[in-house]
Design a protein around this motif. Structure first.
Motif, PDB file in Angstrom:
ATOM      1  N   ILE A   8     -11.959  13.102 -47.496  1.00  0.00           N
ATOM      2  CA  ILE A   8     -11.914  14.193 -47.921  1.00  0.00           C
ATOM      3  C   ILE A   8     -10.457  15.313 -47.481  1.00  0.00           C
ATOM      4  O   ILE A   8      -9.901  15.336 -46.554  1.00  0.00           O
ATOM      5  N   VAL A   9      -9.925  16.330 -48.258  1.00  0.00           N
ATOM      6  CA  VAL A   9      -9.924  17.166 -47.826  1.00  0.00           C
ATOM      7  C   VAL A   9     -10.340  18.585 -48.104  1.00  0.00           C
ATOM      8  O   VAL A   9     -10.444  19.049 -49.175  1.00  0.00           O
ATOM      9  N   VAL A  10      -9.667  19.131 -46.868  1.00  0.00           N
ATOM     10  CA  VAL A  10     -10.371  20.434 -46.828  1.00  0.00           C
ATOM     11  C   VAL A  10      -9.596  21.829 -46.900  1.00  0.00           C
ATOM     12  O   VAL A  10      -8.271  21.888 -46.279  1.00  0.00           O
ATOM     13  N   ALA A  11      -9.369  22.376 -48.443  1.00  0.00           N
ATOM     14  CA  ALA A  11      -8.381  24.125 -48.049  1.00  0.00           C
ATOM     15  C   ALA A  11      -9.156  24.598 -48.153  1.00  0.00           C
ATOM     16  O   ALA A  11      -9.935  25.350 -48.803  1.00  0.00           O
ATOM     17  N   ASP A  12      -8.747  25.581 -47.703  1.00  0.00           N
ATOM     18  CA  ASP A  12     -10.072  27.212 -46.834  1.00  0.00           C
ATOM     19  C   ASP A  12      -8.775  28.170 -46.139  1.00  0.00           C
ATOM     20  O   ASP A  12      -8.424  27.641 -44.995  1.00  0.00           O
ATOM     21  N   ASP A  13      -8.614  29.658 -46.083  1.00  0.00           N
ATOM     22  CA  ASP A  13      -7.432  30.302 -45.421  1.00  0.00           C
ATOM     23  C   ASP A  13      -7.818  30.292 -44.180  1.00  0.00           C
ATOM     24  O   ASP A  13      -7.183  30.820 -43.536  1.00  0.00           O
ATOM     25  N   GLU A  14      -8.753  29.948 -43.995  1.00  0.00           N
ATOM     26  CA  GLU A  14      -9.984  30.086 -42.538  1.00  0.00           C
ATOM     27  C   GLU A  14      -9.754  29.367 -41.617  1.00  0.00           C
ATOM     28  O   GLU A  14     -11.134  27.753 -42.090  1.00  0.00           O
ATOM     29  N   ARG A  15      -9.643  29.118 -40.124  1.00  0.00           N
ATOM     30  CA  ARG A  15      -9.212  28.002 -40.093  1.00  0.00           C
ATOM     31  C   ARG A  15     -10.997  28.105 -39.234  1.00  0.00           C
ATOM     32  O   ARG A  15     -11.344  26.765 -38.883  1.00  0.00           O
ATOM     33  N   MET A  16     -11.684  28.169 -38.542  1.00  0.00           N
ATOM     34  CA  MET A  16     -13.100  28.747 -38.976  1.00  0.00           C
ATOM     35  C   MET A  16     -13.848  27.710 -39.702  1.00  0.00           C
ATOM     36  O   MET A  16     -14.483  27.002 -39.691  1.00  0.00           O
ATOM     37  N   VAL A  17     -13.152  28.262 -40.658  1.00  0.00           N
ATOM     38  CA  VAL A  17     -14.197  27.585 -42.184  1.00  0.00           C
ATOM     39  C   VAL A  17     -14.217  26.279 -41.622  1.00  0.00           C
ATOM     40  O   VAL A  17     -14.721  25.069 -42.222  1.00  0.00           O
ATOM     41  N   ARG A  18     -12.322  25.565 -41.819  1.00  0.00           N
ATOM     42  CA  ARG A  18     -12.167  24.774 -42.113  1.00  0.00           C
ATOM     43  C   ARG A  18     -12.395  23.434 -40.585  1.00  0.00           C
ATOM     44  O   ARG A  18     -12.907  22.379 -40.963  1.00  0.00           O
ATOM     45  N   THR A  19     -12.519  23.959 -39.386  1.00  0.00           N
ATOM     46  CA  THR A  19     -13.220  23.755 -38.237  1.00  0.00           C
ATOM     47  C   THR A  19     -14.524  23.117 -38.489  1.00  0.00           C
ATOM     48  O   THR A  19     -14.858  21.850 -37.906  1.00  0.00           O
ATOM     49  N   ALA A  20     -15.475  23.929 -39.379  1.00  0.00           N
ATOM     50  CA  ALA A  20     -16.678  23.680 -38.783  1.00  0.00           C
ATOM     51  C   ALA A  20     -17.400  22.525 -40.591  1.00  0.00           C
ATOM     52  O   ALA A  20     -17.744  21.822 -40.131  1.00  0.00           O
ATOM     53  N   LEU A  21     -15.827  22.712 -41.530  1.00  0.00           N
ATOM     54  CA  LEU A  21     -16.448  21.593 -42.136  1.00  0.00           C
ATOM     55  C   LEU A  21     -16.390  20.109 -42.144  1.00  0.00           C
ATOM     56  O   LEU A  21     -17.341  19.058 -42.431  1.00  0.00           O
ATOM     57  N   VAL A  23     -16.899  18.921 -38.554  1.00  0.00           N
ATOM     58  CA  VAL A  23     -17.163  18.749 -37.699  1.00  0.00           C
ATOM     59  C   VAL A  23     -18.338  18.199 -38.541  1.00  0.00           C
ATOM     60  O   VAL A  23     -19.451  17.311 -38.141  1.00  0.00           O
ATOM     61  N   ILE A  24     -18.950  19.130 -39.736  1.00  0.00           N
ATOM     62  CA  ILE A  24     -20.336  18.856 -40.362  1.00  0.00           C
ATOM     63  C   ILE A  24     -20.108  17.218 -41.170  1.00  0.00           C
ATOM     64  O   ILE A  24     -21.070  16.395 -41.074  1.00  0.00           O
ATOM     65  N   LEU A  25     -18.730  17.254 -41.925  1.00  0.00           N
ATOM     66  CA  LEU A  25     -18.594  15.991 -42.396  1.00  0.00           C
ATOM     67  C   LEU A  25     -18.314  14.885 -41.694  1.00  0.00           C
ATOM     68  O   LEU A  25     -18.406  13.646 -42.418  1.00  0.00           O
ATOM     69  N   GLU A  26     -17.447  15.160 -40.762  1.00  0.00           N
ATOM     70  CA  GLU A  26     -17.234  13.839 -40.005  1.00  0.00           C
ATOM     71  C   GLU A  26     -17.933  13.091 -38.889  1.00  0.00           C
ATOM     72  O   GLU A  26     -18.541  12.167 -38.593  1.00  0.00           O
ATOM     73  N   ALA A  27     -19.271  14.382 -38.853  1.00  0.00           N
ATOM     74  CA  ALA A  27     -21.166  13.890 -38.668  1.00  0.00           C
ATOM     75  C   ALA A  27     -21.492  12.359 -38.681  1.00  0.00           C
ATOM     76  O   ALA A  27     -22.129  11.409 -38.571  1.00  0.00           O
ATOM     77  N   GLU A  28     -20.793  12.279 -40.834  1.00  0.00           N
ATOM     78  CA  GLU A  28     -21.788  11.453 -41.479  1.00  0.00           C
ATOM     79  C   GLU A  28     -20.620  10.197 -40.937  1.00  0.00           C
ATOM     80  O   GLU A  28     -19.317  10.309 -41.371  1.00  0.00           O
ATOM     81  N   PRO A  29     -21.317   9.283 -41.155  1.00  0.00           N
ATOM     82  CA  PRO A  29     -20.257   7.851 -40.612  1.00  0.00           C
ATOM     83  C   PRO A  29     -20.340   6.850 -42.177  1.00  0.00           C
ATOM     84  O   PRO A  29     -18.409   6.199 -42.209  1.00  0.00           O
ATOM     85  N   ASP A  30     -20.161   7.847 -43.840  1.00  0.00           N
ATOM     86  CA  ASP A  30     -19.600   6.900 -44.429  1.00  0.00           C
ATOM     87  C   ASP A  30     -18.871   8.691 -44.855  1.00  0.00           C
ATOM     88  O   ASP A  30     -18.337   8.533 -46.786  1.00  0.00           O
ATOM     89  N   MET A  31     -18.010   9.759 -44.211  1.00  0.00           N
ATOM     90  CA  MET A  31     -17.265  10.514 -44.859  1.00  0.00           C
ATOM     91  C   MET A  31     -15.540  10.811 -43.475  1.00  0.00           C
ATOM     92  O   MET A  31     -16.178  10.536 -42.385  1.00  0.00           O
ATOM     93  N   GLU A  32     -14.424  11.410 -43.969  1.00  0.00           N
ATOM     94  CA  GLU A  32     -13.836  10.965 -43.111  1.00  0.00           C
ATOM     95  C   GLU A  32     -12.656  12.384 -44.010  1.00  0.00           C
ATOM     96  O   GLU A  32     -12.193  12.315 -44.744  1.00  0.00           O
ATOM     97  N   LYS A 109     -20.673  29.483 -49.565  1.00  0.00           N
ATOM     98  CA  LYS A 109     -20.656  29.013 -48.571  1.00  0.00           C
ATOM     99  C   LYS A 109     -21.378  29.516 -47.194  1.00  0.00           C
ATOM    100  O   LYS A 109     -21.226  28.671 -46.029  1.00  0.00           O
ATOM    101  N   ARG A 110     -22.287  29.480 -47.848  1.00  0.00           N
ATOM    102  CA  ARG A 110     -23.833  29.802 -46.736  1.00  0.00           C
ATOM    103  C   ARG A 110     -24.923  28.641 -47.521  1.00  0.00           C
ATOM    104  O   ARG A 110     -25.635  28.383 -46.543  1.00  0.00           O
ATOM    105  N   ALA A 111     -24.430  27.607 -48.006  1.00  0.00           N
ATOM    106  CA  ALA A 111     -24.511  25.809 -48.158  1.00  0.00           C
ATOM    107  C   ALA A 111     -24.851  25.544 -46.501  1.00  0.00           C
ATOM    108  O   ALA A 111     -23.904  25.693 -46.152  1.00  0.00           O
ATOM    109  N   ASP A 112     -25.916  25.129 -46.501  1.00  0.00           N
ATOM    110  CA  ASP A 112     -26.321  23.873 -45.174  1.00  0.00           C
ATOM    111  C   ASP A 112     -25.483  23.136 -45.767  1.00  0.00           C
ATOM    112  O   ASP A 112     -25.612  22.000 -46.272  1.00  0.00           O
ATOM    113  N   PRO A 113     -25.800  22.455 -44.299  1.00  0.00           N
ATOM    114  CA  PRO A 113     -25.194  21.343 -43.926  1.00  0.00           C
ATOM    115  C   PRO A 113     -25.631  19.749 -45.230  1.00  0.00           C
ATOM    116  O   PRO A 113     -24.954  18.965 -45.408  1.00  0.00           O
ATOM    117  N   ASP A 114     -27.003  19.498 -45.435  1.00  0.00           N
ATOM    118  CA  ASP A 114     -27.607  19.003 -45.911  1.00  0.00           C
ATOM    119  C   ASP A 114     -27.175  18.891 -47.628  1.00  0.00           C
ATOM    120  O   ASP A 114     -26.857  18.130 -48.370  1.00  0.00           O
TER     121      ASP A 114
END
Length: 221
Positions: A8-21, A23-32, A109-114
């Motif tokens: 996965i590639v994350v493109a967002d101009d806010e660093r905090m948003v990129r970091t949050a995404l 963290v959420i995605l890489e907590a899943e064993p099938d995502m990088e 952007k307000r979508a929950d992690p699931d």
């Protein structure tokens, strides 16, 4: 044998948003998360070089926005990734343009992690992240009130393919359409593929937009 993780590639101009995404995605064993970009101008060459499976693309970014970046990526790659645009507002007109450019769907952007994780897995397997009510309202805001001339592709659809396109616009899955039509899932899959080919659409979302814009599905209100 286990499958390799989704890249996965994350493109967002806010660093905090990129970091949050990340963290959420890489907590899943099938995502990088294999790369990050702060602008569309950074995202386009990054995606070309990394060839990820999925891109989370912020709609509004400096230099090149997510719409233009989406179009450039999809036009320039022979096997492009699935792109999900991320926005703050569900009725953002930018979203409609991004879907027309070939994005497979959108997330708030307000979508929950699931919801985020589910969306990535959904588009990665080739489905569209289609919200029928949202697409319908977006199409209504971007199509003329007078019915346009019937698109050329409409005459090429069989009656069953026309039924399938209308059901696609309601957001039904292949399995649900199979039950509704009383045919096998593989038959529905064949019809969906024919609809995409005849409408010149990359996925379900583009086909539904084409159906609304062409007056094939009449919008209400």
């Amino acid at each position: 044998m286990s499958r390799p993780p989704l890249r996965i590639v994350v493109a967002d101009d806010e660093r905090m948003v990129r970091t949050a995404l990340r963290v959420i995605l890489e907590a899943e064993p099938d995502m990088e998360v294999v790369g990050e970009a702060a602008t569309g101008a950074e995202a386009v060459p990054l995606v070309r070089s990394l060839s990820p499976d999925v891109v989370l693309m912020d709609v509004r970014m400096p230099e090149i926005d997510g719409i233009r970046a989406t179009g450039q990526i999809l036009r320039s790659m022979t096997d492009p990734p699935r792109i999900v645009v991320v926005t703050t507002f569900e009725n953002d007109s930018y979203v409609y343009d991004a879907l027309r450019a070939g994005a497979s769907g959108f997330l708030l952007k307000r979508a929950d992690p699931d919801e985020l994780i589910g969306a990535v897995r959904l588009v990665a397997r080739g489905d569209s992240l289609l919200f029928p009510a949202a697409v319908r309202s977006l199409a209504a805001a971007h199509t003329p009130s007078a019915p346009p001339a019937a698109p050329a592709w409409a005459a090429r659809l069989t009656d069953r393919e026309a039924d399938v396109l209308r059901l696609m616009a309601t957001g039904l899955s292949n399995h649900e359409m199979s039950e509704h039509l009383g045919v096998g899932p593989q038959t529905v899959k064949t019809h969906v593929a024919a609809v995409l080919a005849k409408t010149g659409s990359r996925d379900r979302t583009q086909a539904v937009i084409a159906a609304y814009e062409g007056g094939f599905i009449m919008r209400k209100g």
